[in-house]
Design a protein around this motif. Structure first.
Motif, mmCIF file in Angstrom:
data_model
loop_
_atom_site.group_PDB
_atom_site.id
_atom_site.type_symbol
_atom_site.label_atom_id
_atom_site.label_comp_id
_atom_site.label_asym_id
_atom_site.label_seq_id
_atom_site.Cartn_x
_atom_site.Cartn_y
_atom_site.Cartn_z
ATOM 1 N N ARG A 1 -14.498 -15.499 -53.933
ATOM 2 C CA ARG A 1 -13.496 -14.449 -54.158
ATOM 3 C C ARG A 1 -13.974 -13.476 -55.224
ATOM 4 N N GLN B 1 -11.656 -10.406 -48.187
ATOM 5 C CA GLN B 1 -10.790 -10.667 -49.343
ATOM 6 C C GLN B 1 -9.449 -11.244 -48.878
ATOM 7 N N HIS C 1 -8.230 -15.086 -49.597
ATOM 8 C CA HIS C 1 -6.947 -15.255 -50.297
ATOM 9 C C HIS C 1 -6.044 -16.204 -49.506
#
Length: 79
Positions: A48, A20, A24
């Protein structure tokens, strides 16, 4: 050394959290896309979502029907 179920769950959560963070970082450093036309950017957004859903699924309670509780929250035994 054998891993326990709990060790595997901790490792899964750690790996998904790392994924994650990495996705990001990749999304925030991506060059400005043309709205709706950038397949690679849209793929990153989809990935995502999958990572977030996987993390949520590790925390959510799952109802497993048994002969005593045929439907969630019924409080009724079927015997």
């Amino acid at each position: 050394m054998t891993d326990s179920f709990e060790d595997c769950m901790v490792a899964a959560r750690a790996e998904l959290t790392m994924a994650q963070r990495l996705i990001h970082r990749e999304i925030t450093s991506y060059p400005a896309p043309i709205a709706g036309c950038d397949v690679q950017f849209n793929t990153l957004l989809a990935e995502r979502q999958k990572i977030s859903a996987a993390l949520r699924s590790l925390d959510e309670a799952v109802f497993v029907p048994t002969p005593r509780t045929p439907v969630p929250n019924s409080g009724i035994e079927s015997r």
